[in-house]
Design a protein around this motif. Structure first.
Motif, short mmCIF file in Angstrom:
data_model
loop_
_atom_site.label_atom_id
_atom_site.label_comp_id
_atom_site.label_asym_id
_atom_site.label_seq_id
_atom_site.Cartn_x
_atom_site.Cartn_y
_atom_site.Cartn_z
N LEU A 107 -21.33 -11.93 41.99
CA LEU A 107 -19.90 -11.66 42.18
C LEU A 107 -19.69 -10.33 42.89
CD1 LEU A 107 -18.38 -12.83 38.77
CD2 LEU A 107 -18.28 -13.98 40.99
N ALA A 108 -20.76 -9.61 43.09
CA ALA A 108 -20.68 -8.32 43.80
C ALA A 108 -21.72 -8.31 44.92
CB ALA A 108 -20.91 -7.17 42.83
N PRO A 109 -21.53 -9.13 45.95
CA PRO A 109 -22.48 -9.14 47.06
C PRO A 109 -22.49 -7.79 47.77
CG PRO A 109 -20.52 -10.40 47.62
CD PRO A 109 -20.40 -10.06 46.17
N VAL A 110 -23.56 -7.54 48.51
CA VAL A 110 -23.70 -6.27 49.21
C VAL A 110 -23.80 -6.54 50.72
CG1 VAL A 110 -24.85 -5.18 47.25
CG2 VAL A 110 -26.23 -6.30 49.01
N LEU A 442 -32.18 -12.25 54.54
CA LEU A 442 -31.46 -11.04 54.16
C LEU A 442 -30.01 -11.35 53.79
CD1 LEU A 442 -32.79 -8.53 56.86
CD2 LEU A 442 -33.53 -8.78 54.48
N GLN A 443 -29.39 -12.31 54.48
CA GLN A 443 -28.02 -12.71 54.13
C GLN A 443 -27.99 -13.34 52.74
OE1 GLN A 443 -27.31 -15.25 57.54
NE2 GLN A 443 -26.06 -13.70 58.56
N ILE A 444 -28.99 -14.15 52.43
CA ILE A 444 -29.06 -14.77 51.10
C ILE A 444 -29.22 -13.70 50.04
CG2 ILE A 444 -30.44 -16.26 49.60
CD1 ILE A 444 -31.06 -17.94 52.11
N MET A 445 -30.12 -12.75 50.28
CA MET A 445 -30.33 -11.67 49.31
C MET A 445 -29.05 -10.85 49.13
SD MET A 445 -34.23 -10.26 49.84
CE MET A 445 -34.35 -10.31 51.62
N ALA A 446 -28.36 -10.57 50.23
CA ALA A 446 -27.10 -9.81 50.12
C ALA A 446 -26.08 -10.57 49.29
CB ALA A 446 -26.55 -9.52 51.52
#
Length: 507
Positions: A107-110, A442-446
């Protein structure tokens, strides 16, 4: 008069030919179908010949194909071409199917990092560490691949700044010419540093390991698709050039033995790795395996502890990994899949207190950003891909790799077929595919609230057990506490740990 008419002979000639073929079908003894169904039986063989193509292009669904389904192949092709790899209208997968795995969003993506992180390869005994990309070219030999395919892969690695594993077929000019970083793999045949009788030549090894493009050295213990047996390169593929690179006779089938001659115990293996690093003047050294007996891997860990020597990296190859040729029984029934193999190596290194000194690579059906993140969650530090890189080169999964008749010039030594692969175009596709896939990871991890792979943890990967039950990997496969095997091994590991012998490969 009719027999003299040219118009009569036009149909007569093919009819006579068919009649002769029918007689031959009845008299021959190899095919029972043709003896009982002359002429008509040939239709069966014709349909069988085109069955794989019909199945792939007209029958199977986008998510059903094997080894790689159409959706996976398409996403690689699209990324290699630089086009959008997006799916309208939603997934075609059954998200409630038992065994389905999924990553947990936050709920808090980076923000997505601007630069892809790299992994430092180099333990305490390494004086020339290497920063590895998150996705690299997995082991594929020159000989198994065409010269143009090797050139394109290495040129792609040079463009994208990632590593290219040579495979066990030796270090060829096609690996060196484009200038990409190399992981030189050494198999049981010791190709490229081989004595006349097939042994290891330390002088040749040291000379080639000193090449500035060679960044890491990898000792192949086993391969996912065919663990426990050596490689085979059919004689028709062994031309003068390949024979020179490998140091073998031209035109003869090359069979790598299933075992190494330079060691026979875990302790000798560890000491040989130390010798490799010394001969390579401090460059990172590691080994690749398909995990089998947990007890044997623990024996290697015990040998590391006893000798105070560790590899700089270990590449875990899953049983779902690919190969140019292997017996069907090995590909289908021998070896540990990548998930279980990774977890075994992760926990063994954690439990022996060696994890911080050794980086773990993962190979075996890594093709998408989701695959990459999943393997990082399971304990890998970086990943390697072979068949996905072949798709980026234009591979159409014809599965003719062992026949020298690859229709797109990837796995052939036929000059006419190989020339179809344009090095400049395909190298760009390889670089684009790697870059887009790492960006996707990297987008998935973010989206999971993580901007550094080191912050991924097993709670972030879930597995559906049945229609009602879902468990995280933290629950299903909790990581071993650091040093636990040295203090008080868990009950499920105790017997293997106590029976593991650094001086014997006990089953």
């Amino acid at each position: 008069m009719a027999a003299q008419s040219p118009s009569w002979w036009l149909p007569a000639v093919p009819l006579l030919a068919l009649a002769a073929l029918a007689v031959w079908d009845v008299l021959q003894r190899r095919h029972s179908v043709l003896r009982n169904y002359p002429l008509l039986g040939h239709l069966r063989f014709a349909l069988e010949a085109v069955r794989p193509e019909v199945q792939q292009y007209f029958v199977e669904r986008d998510v059903d194909g094997r080894p790689f389904d159409r959706d996976t192949r398409s996403i690689v092709y699209q990324r290699a071409k630089g086009t959008d790899a997006e799916e309208p209208f939603g997934t075609e997968l059954d998200v409630y199917e038992p065994g389905r795995e999924f990553l947990v969003p936050s709920l808090a993506p980076v923000a997505v990092p601007e630069r892809a992180p790299r992994v430092r390869i180099g333990g305490p005994d390494c004086t020339k560490p290497y920063d590895m990309a998150l996705l690299n070219v997995s082991a594929m030999s020159f000989g198994s691949l065409s010269a143009n395919a090797v050139l394109a892969l290495n040129a792609g690695a040079a463009r994208g700044g990632f590593a290219h594993d040579t495979g066990e077929g030796g270090l060829s000019e096609y690996h060196l010419r484009p200038g990409g970083d190399l992981v030189w793999e050494l198999g049981t045949g010791y190709f490229g540093c081989r004595t006349r009788d097939g042994g290891f030549d330390p002088a040749q090894f040291a000379e080639k390991a000193a090449h500035p493009q060679v960044k890491c050295l990898s000792l192949k213990l086993g391969q996912g698709a065919k663990p426990g047996i050596g490689g085979v390169l059919p004689g028709p593929k062994v031309n003068a050039e390949i024979a020179k690179v490998r140091g073998v006779p031209q035109g003869e089938t090359v069979i790598s033995p299933p075992y190494h001659r330079v060691f026979s115990t875990p302790r000798e293996l560890v000491l040989f790795l130390a010798r490799m690093r010394e001969l390579a003047d401090g460059k990172p050294v590691g080994f690749k395996l398909c995990v089998g007996s947990r007890r044997q891997f623990l024996a290697v860990c015990k040998a590391m502890l006893a000798e105070g020597v560790t590899p700089d990296f270990i590449v875990v190859d899953g049983a779902e990994g690919g190969t140019g040729a292997a017996p069907l029984e090995f590909a289908d029934h021998v070896g540990t899949p990548l998930t279980e193999g990774l977890l075994t190596v992760r926990d063994a290194l954690l439990g022996t207190g060696l994890r911080e000194r050794i980086r773990i690579g993962a190979s075996g059906k890594v093709a998408t950003g989701g695959d990459l993140v999943k393997r990082l969650v399971q304990g890998a530090d970086y990943t390697n891909a072979a068949r996905a890189m072949m798709f980026a080169l234009g591979c159409i999964q014809a599965q003719r790799c062992h026949t020298n008749t690859c229709p797109v010039g990837v796995t052939t030594q036929d000059p006419r077929r190989a020339r179809a692969l344009h090095v400049g175009d395909k190298s760009l596709r390889v670089a684009r595919y790697q870059e887009a896939t790492v960006k996707s990871a990297l987008q998935i991890m973010a989206a999971m609230g993580v901007d550094d792979p080191a912050r991924l943890h097993p709670e972030m990967l879930r597995r559906r057990l049945d229609q009602q039950a879902v468990r995280s990997y933290a629950e299903l496969h909790p990581p071993m506490a650091p040093g636990r095997l040295l203090d008080e091994p868990p009950e499920s590991w105790a017997r293997d740990w106590h029976e593991a012998d650094p001086d014997r490969f006990t089953v």
